[in-house]
Write a protein that holds these residues in place. Structure first.
Motif, PDB file in Angstrom:
ATOM      1  N   HIS A  28       0.814  -1.214   0.000  1.00  0.00           N
ATOM      2  CA  HIS A  28       0.000   0.000   0.000  1.00  0.00           C
ATOM      3  C   HIS A  28       0.852   1.271   0.000  1.00  0.00           C
ATOM      4  O   HIS A  28       0.328   2.359   0.261  1.00  0.00           O
ATOM      5  CB  HIS A  28      -0.923   0.022   1.231  1.00  0.00           C
ATOM      6  N   ARG A  31      -0.600   3.669  -2.552  1.00  0.00           N
ATOM      7  CA  ARG A  31      -2.057   3.815  -2.678  1.00  0.00           C
ATOM      8  C   ARG A  31      -2.717   3.762  -1.300  1.00  0.00           C
ATOM      9  O   ARG A  31      -2.522   2.826  -0.530  1.00  0.00           O
ATOM     10  CB  ARG A  31      -2.652   2.725  -3.581  1.00  0.00           C
ATOM     11  N   ILE A  32      -3.469   4.791  -1.004  1.00  0.00           N
ATOM     12  CA  ILE A  32      -4.228   4.870   0.241  1.00  0.00           C
ATOM     13  C   ILE A  32      -5.618   4.299  -0.012  1.00  0.00           C
ATOM     14  O   ILE A  32      -6.208   4.556  -1.065  1.00  0.00           O
ATOM     15  CB  ILE A  32      -4.332   6.333   0.709  1.00  0.00           C
ATOM     16  N   PRO A  34      -9.409   3.910  -0.552  1.00  0.00           N
ATOM     17  CA  PRO A  34     -10.356   4.973  -0.925  1.00  0.00           C
ATOM     18  C   PRO A  34     -11.121   5.551   0.264  1.00  0.00           C
ATOM     19  O   PRO A  34     -11.403   6.753   0.296  1.00  0.00           O
ATOM     20  CB  PRO A  34     -11.305   4.266  -1.907  1.00  0.00           C
ATOM     21  N   GLU A  35     -11.449   4.708   1.236  1.00  0.00           N
ATOM     22  CA  GLU A  35     -12.193   5.187   2.404  1.00  0.00           C
ATOM     23  C   GLU A  35     -11.411   6.216   3.206  1.00  0.00           C
ATOM     24  O   GLU A  35     -11.992   7.000   3.962  1.00  0.00           O
ATOM     25  CB  GLU A  35     -12.562   4.016   3.316  1.00  0.00           C
ATOM     26  N   ASP A  37      -9.282   8.434   1.876  1.00  0.00           N
ATOM     27  CA  ASP A  37      -8.825   9.486   0.983  1.00  0.00           C
ATOM     28  C   ASP A  37      -8.818  10.823   1.725  1.00  0.00           C
ATOM     29  O   ASP A  37      -9.804  11.203   2.360  1.00  0.00           O
ATOM     30  CB  ASP A  37      -9.741   9.569  -0.239  1.00  0.00           C
ATOM     31  N   GLY A  38      -7.704  11.515   1.660  1.00  0.00           N
ATOM     32  CA  GLY A  38      -7.600  12.806   2.322  1.00  0.00           C
ATOM     33  C   GLY A  38      -6.954  12.762   3.689  1.00  0.00           C
ATOM     34  O   GLY A  38      -6.643  13.820   4.258  1.00  0.00           O
ATOM     35  N   ASP A  41      -1.487  13.167   2.446  1.00  0.00           N
ATOM     36  CA  ASP A  41      -1.054  13.345   1.058  1.00  0.00           C
ATOM     37  C   ASP A  41      -0.061  12.231   0.729  1.00  0.00           C
ATOM     38  O   ASP A  41       0.463  11.571   1.636  1.00  0.00           O
ATOM     39  CB  ASP A  41      -0.426  14.717   0.857  1.00  0.00           C
ATOM     40  N   PRO A  42       0.215  11.967  -0.552  1.00  0.00           N
ATOM     41  CA  PRO A  42       1.080  10.844  -0.934  1.00  0.00           C
ATOM     42  C   PRO A  42       2.449  10.859  -0.254  1.00  0.00           C
ATOM     43  O   PRO A  42       2.951   9.820   0.170  1.00  0.00           O
ATOM     44  CB  PRO A  42       1.194  10.985  -2.457  1.00  0.00           C
ATOM     45  N   HIS A  45       2.120   9.883   3.367  1.00  0.00           N
ATOM     46  CA  HIS A  45       1.824   8.459   3.466  1.00  0.00           C
ATOM     47  C   HIS A  45       3.082   7.621   3.269  1.00  0.00           C
ATOM     48  O   HIS A  45       3.306   6.638   3.970  1.00  0.00           O
ATOM     49  CB  HIS A  45       0.759   8.062   2.439  1.00  0.00           C
ATOM     50  N   ARG A 372      -8.224  11.432  12.185  1.00  0.00           N
ATOM     51  CA  ARG A 372      -7.456  11.606  10.943  1.00  0.00           C
ATOM     52  C   ARG A 372      -6.223  12.480  11.165  1.00  0.00           C
ATOM     53  O   ARG A 372      -5.132  12.168  10.687  1.00  0.00           O
ATOM     54  CB  ARG A 372      -8.355  12.203   9.860  1.00  0.00           C
TER      55      ARG A 372
END
Length: 413
Positions: A28, A31-32, A34-35, A37-38, A41-42, A45, A372
């Protein structure tokens, strides 16, 4: 051979879990889910992936050396040699036994210091979290040693002394003594122990304090004070908790938490902590752990009369203090396998506290936003392997918590 097999199995299980978690982490990296998302940032992550991977690799080395040390301590003859020297000097009474236990525990803790130093001043420093100075680090260990000696030695001596006072039922009275000690500690720790390590100041007057006291009143949570702890003195990680019992209870917020979250999010985090208190999670956990601890005392009492148990590790003479020592050294090889049960319980408590918080503030959104932000600021792993979290996570993953929180309808307070 049985003990060696148990230790090897425990080590292998940990290595497999770390491998699975690392593999999932790398899958991963770019790629984060989808749930989520936000949440990050890449670039952030990727840093969280690097941070988790670095902690995992360091943990593998630390755990592996600890297992090798355990095998060496148990089967090299070191323990009987050390114990003979100690008892020749101090005798075989309750205080002498407590001193021997404390001595071995101190030596093993010192053996872990190099790893702790590296974690603090290399790994945490590398990712921008460390604010501890070498002076503070050493003072923390000195204070912990003195505190352990002041509290732990008398407690151990009292637990061992019960065999002379109560005979065959000593383990029952020792267990009651431990439960009483832990209860008293919950009361005195906020007043006498925590201030030895951190500074606590009242939350300044203003809208946030008014908002938090209103929340406490609305939820029926009585506390003596809301205080701010200088968590930034050691780390940039953030947290909040309540401590103490009854009228001695107080709410504690890390200064880092106040710097990272807005007022609605701080309120939601505090509501979560109040949820633990109102749902009596501490009492429920104690009710679960108490019979397990009692069973541990009963097992030590039985082992203390088994010559084969002592002979397996090179001891010629049975001793209650030695039985305690060997039991403590071997306990993790067995209790590790019941971790999923206790983790399941603590995760259920977290879901309950989350739901309480959402209802207390009238919406789940502030707590979702707080979680978050904290995951982003702490570079937390967003995608742990399910098996790894089953054994090692006391809290649900962020995805699990958000799913549960979003299922709560708005305006549910």
């Amino acid at each position: 051979m049985t003990v060696l097999a148990l230790i090897a199995l425990r080590w292998a299980a940990q290595i497999v879990l770390e491998y699975l978690n690392l593999r999932t982490l790398e899958d991963h990296r770019d790629r984060i889910p989808p749930e989520l998302d936000g949440v990050m940032d890449p670039e952030t992550h990727r840093r969280s992936v690097d941070y988790t991977a670095a902690k995992s690799r360091l943990g593998v080395w630390e755990f592996s050396t600890a297992m090798l040390l355990l095998v060496g301590v148990l089967f090299s003859g070191f323990l009987p040699w050390l114990w003979d020297i100690w008892t020749g000097f101090a005798g075989t009474g309750a205080w002498a036994g407590a001193g021997g236990l404390f001595l071995v525990a101190t030596l093993l803790s010192i053996a872990a210091w190099p790893w702790e130093w590296w974690a603090q001043f290399r790994l945490e420093e590398r990712f921008g979290f460390n604010t501890t100075t070498p002076k503070t680090w050493w003072l923390d260990r000195l204070k912990s040693f003195l505190l352990s000696a002041a509290l732990g030695l008398p407690l151990l001596a009292l637990l061992l002394q019960w065999v002379h006072w109560a005979g065959p039922l000593w383990w029952w009275w020792s267990w009651l003594t431990l439960v009483a000690f832990q209860t008293i500690l919950l009361v005195v720790a906020p007043m006498l122990i925590l201030p030895l390590f951190n500074r606590f100041n009242p939350l300044p007057e203003g809208p946030l304090k008014d908002r938090l006291w209103a929340l406490a009143a609305r939820t029926g949570f009585r506390a003596r004070a809301i205080e701010v702890m200088d968590g930034s003195r050691r780390s940039r990680h953030a947290n909040a908790f309540f401590t103490g019992l009854g009228r001695f209870r107080k709410i504690v917020l890390y200064d880092t938490l106040l710097n990272q979250l807005g007022e609605p999010e701080v309120e939601a985090v505090l509501a979560h902590e109040i949820g633990h208190a109102r749902r009596r999670h501490l009492v429920k956990m104690a009710a679960v752990m108490a019979p397990l601890t009692l069973a541990g005392f009963a097992l030590v009492a039985w082992l203390a009369h088994q010559p084969w148990f002592f002979a397996a590790f090179g001891f010629n003479t049975p001793s209650l203090a030695v039985a305690f020592l060997l039991f403590a050294l071997l306990a993790d090889t067995v209790t590790f396998w019941i971790l999923p049960l206790t983790r399941h319980l603590t995760r259920r408590f977290e879901f309950e506290a989350d739901a309480f918080a959402a209802k207390a503030v009238g919406t789940a959104q502030p707590l979702i936003e707080a979680l978050r932000v904290l995951h982003r600021k702490n570079l937390s792993n967003l995608t742990p392997h399910p098996w790894y979290s089953t054994f090692h996570y006391s809290h649900p993953t962020l995805i699990e918590r958000e799913r549960a929180l979003r299922a709560i309808p708005p305006g549910c307070g």
